[in-house]
Design a protein around this motif. Structure first.
Motif, mmCIF file in Angstrom:
data_model
loop_
_atom_site.group_PDB
_atom_site.id
_atom_site.type_symbol
_atom_site.label_atom_id
_atom_site.label_comp_id
_atom_site.label_asym_id
_atom_site.label_seq_id
_atom_site.Cartn_x
_atom_site.Cartn_y
_atom_site.Cartn_z
ATOM 1 N N VAL A 1 37.817 35.750 30.201
ATOM 2 C CA VAL A 1 36.627 35.115 31.065
ATOM 3 C C VAL A 1 35.473 36.226 31.351
ATOM 4 O O VAL A 1 34.510 35.846 31.518
ATOM 5 N N PHE A 2 36.112 37.320 31.797
ATOM 6 C CA PHE A 2 35.043 38.294 31.916
ATOM 7 C C PHE A 2 34.258 39.025 30.991
ATOM 8 O O PHE A 2 33.080 39.528 31.028
ATOM 9 N N ALA A 3 34.744 38.752 29.834
ATOM 10 C CA ALA A 3 33.926 39.126 28.764
ATOM 11 C C ALA A 3 32.658 38.157 27.967
ATOM 12 O O ALA A 3 31.916 38.672 27.529
ATOM 13 N N ALA A 4 32.649 37.284 28.933
ATOM 14 C CA ALA A 4 31.898 36.201 28.407
ATOM 15 C C ALA A 4 31.271 35.505 29.709
ATOM 16 O O ALA A 4 31.090 34.111 29.949
ATOM 17 N N PRO A 5 30.423 36.230 30.394
ATOM 18 C CA PRO A 5 29.839 35.956 31.870
ATOM 19 C C PRO A 5 28.458 34.977 31.383
ATOM 20 O O PRO A 5 27.858 35.231 30.200
ATOM 21 N N ALA B 1 34.296 26.808 47.063
ATOM 22 C CA ALA B 1 33.572 27.708 46.145
ATOM 23 C C ALA B 1 32.640 28.488 47.009
ATOM 24 O O ALA B 1 31.899 27.974 48.097
ATOM 25 N N SER B 2 32.518 29.788 47.086
ATOM 26 C CA SER B 2 31.622 30.513 47.794
ATOM 27 C C SER B 2 30.226 30.387 47.589
ATOM 28 O O SER B 2 29.198 30.898 48.317
ATOM 29 N N ASN B 3 30.023 29.734 46.453
ATOM 30 C CA ASN B 3 28.552 29.667 45.836
ATOM 31 C C ASN B 3 28.555 28.887 44.506
ATOM 32 O O ASN B 3 29.682 28.400 44.189
ATOM 33 N N HIS B 4 27.486 28.325 44.057
ATOM 34 C CA HIS B 4 27.243 27.429 42.753
ATOM 35 C C HIS B 4 28.077 28.252 41.617
ATOM 36 O O HIS B 4 27.801 29.585 41.769
ATOM 37 N N GLY B 5 28.359 27.513 40.774
ATOM 38 C CA GLY B 5 29.078 28.230 39.626
ATOM 39 C C GLY B 5 29.978 27.172 38.791
ATOM 40 O O GLY B 5 29.778 26.058 38.718
ATOM 41 N N ARG B 6 30.663 27.970 37.747
ATOM 42 C CA ARG B 6 31.406 27.001 36.828
ATOM 43 C C ARG B 6 32.933 27.566 36.973
ATOM 44 O O ARG B 6 33.051 28.755 36.984
ATOM 45 N N ALA B 7 33.788 26.823 37.017
ATOM 46 C CA ALA B 7 35.477 27.273 37.057
ATOM 47 C C ALA B 7 35.733 27.492 35.738
ATOM 48 O O ALA B 7 35.910 26.735 34.927
ATOM 49 N N VAL B 8 35.589 28.671 35.303
ATOM 50 C CA VAL B 8 35.767 29.198 34.098
ATOM 51 C C VAL B 8 37.491 29.534 33.648
ATOM 52 O O VAL B 8 37.902 29.801 32.691
ATOM 53 N N LEU B 9 38.156 29.611 34.856
ATOM 54 C CA LEU B 9 39.710 29.796 34.658
ATOM 55 C C LEU B 9 40.334 29.193 36.019
ATOM 56 O O LEU B 9 40.244 29.197 37.067
ATOM 57 N N VAL B 10 41.425 28.352 35.466
ATOM 58 C CA VAL B 10 42.276 27.564 36.311
ATOM 59 C C VAL B 10 43.690 27.556 35.645
ATOM 60 O O VAL B 10 43.892 26.990 34.669
ATOM 61 N N GLY B 11 44.606 28.159 36.588
ATOM 62 C CA GLY B 11 45.899 28.467 35.945
ATOM 63 C C GLY B 11 46.824 28.939 36.868
ATOM 64 O O GLY B 11 46.676 29.617 37.875
ATOM 65 N N ASN B 12 47.984 29.008 36.298
ATOM 66 C CA ASN B 12 49.393 29.639 37.278
ATOM 67 C C ASN B 12 49.777 31.029 36.431
ATOM 68 O O ASN B 12 49.986 31.105 35.251
ATOM 69 N N PHE B 13 49.949 32.297 36.999
ATOM 70 C CA PHE B 13 50.048 33.464 36.742
ATOM 71 C C PHE B 13 51.173 34.226 37.548
ATOM 72 O O PHE B 13 51.349 33.705 38.681
ATOM 73 N N PHE B 14 51.634 35.449 36.813
ATOM 74 C CA PHE B 14 52.492 36.005 37.318
ATOM 75 C C PHE B 14 52.270 36.642 38.768
ATOM 76 O O PHE B 14 52.902 36.388 39.820
ATOM 77 N N PHE B 15 51.129 37.449 38.669
ATOM 78 C CA PHE B 15 50.925 38.159 39.867
ATOM 79 C C PHE B 15 49.889 37.350 40.811
ATOM 80 O O PHE B 15 50.212 37.267 41.860
#
Ligand SMILES: [Zn+2]
Length: 295
Positions: free
Chosen positions: A147-151, A203-217
């Protein structure tokens, strides 16, 4: 490709220096210097009644400017929590309404910040690196890297930022150097806001939810892309209220807080990333003036 762009920009700066000097320099008020501490951000403004557009570049990162008042363009620049302190330059190109281009190099200084150190313990299963665990961590890193590679290049955020949960942090826990289970680890790259399980997270401002999921950390996680290189992150969530890919408005409930992932108790971990710099999200609340739209 990126370094080629940087080279072209730098070359243009020197080629056009004479043109810029010959033009009407009095019309543009440039920033004299830009200083920023590790993990913080700073607003950079240019003024000029005849100012049509501004572009900037630091290293390989291009910086977009937005209107912030009559005859004023602004942007925000941050320094990563682990950025090396030192001096470099911001390259700026201002275009006036007649299409004349003006170039400037502005001194840019990253200053060291004294971060606190904290020690705590987590359940040993977070330290036991079974092949399954390593695979889980790889999946987590890959998801965030993707996600960070494709802002989204266009700014979606507007105006001031809002707190994701009602809690007022008395002091930020951002940047703390951490000793976990007796071993030095990566610094804390967010601010922890206390929130009982089930607190609505907005959401602290307008945008798009680019990642929604469950992770280890990070546990239950939502990442919002606000455009022009700015992301905010919400971790340790118990439930999601947004689907991956959906557009969100400032103040929309995106999740409920929880105690999932590597935590010592229920809280919301709030993170922010600006042009690949990990910054304290509380900086967004403190330092951004309203975006101004000409009428
Ligand atoms: Zn945290």
């Amino acid at each position: 490709m990126r370094s080629l762009h940087a080279l072209a920009f730098f070359a243009a700066l020197h080629l056009c220096g004479e043109v810029a000097r010959a033009a009407d320099l009095g019309k543009i008020v440039w920033p004299k210097a830009v200083d920023v501490h590790q993990g913080e951000l700073v607003e950079v403004k240019l003024k000029g009644n005849d100012l049509a557009a501004v572009e900037g570049q630091i290293g390989n990162e291009k910086i977009g400017f937005y209107p912030s008042g009559p005859g004023m363009l602004a942007t925000i620049v941050g320094a990563d929590v682990e950025a090396k302190p030192g001096s470099s330059k911001i390259f700026l190109k201002a275009t006036d309404s007649s299409g004349n281009e003006h170039y400037r190099e502005i001194p840019f200084k990253i200053k060291a910040k004294a971060f606190r150190q904290e020690s705590f313990n987590v359940p040993p299963n977070f330290d036991r690196m079974s092949p399954e665990t390593i695979e889980e961590i790889r999946r987590e890193q890959a998801a965030f890297t993707r996600v960070f590679a494709a802002p989204n290049p266009d700014r979606m955020w507007d105006g001031s930022f809002v707190r994701p949960v009602p809690h007022e942090a008395s002091a930020s826990s951002f940047g703390f150097r951490r000793i976990i289970n007796g071993t030095r680890r990566a610094p804390h790259t967010g601010t922890d806001l206390s929130a009982p399980i089930g607190t609505e997270v907005v959401a602290s401002n307008h945008g798009r939810a680019v990642l929604v999921g469950n992770f280890f950390f990070a546990g239950g996680s939502v990442v919002l892309d606000h455009g022009s290189g700015l992301f905010t992150m919400y971790f340790h969530l118990s439930e999601f209220r947004v689907e991956e890919g959906a557009m969100v408005k400032k103040g929309d409930v995106v999740a409920l807080s929880g105690a999932t992932g590597r935590v010592t108790g229920p809280h919301l971990h709030w993170g922010a990333r600006l042009l690949n710099a990990r910054i304290d999200p509380l900086e967004l609340l403190k330092k951004i003036s309203r975006v101004w739209e000409p009428t």
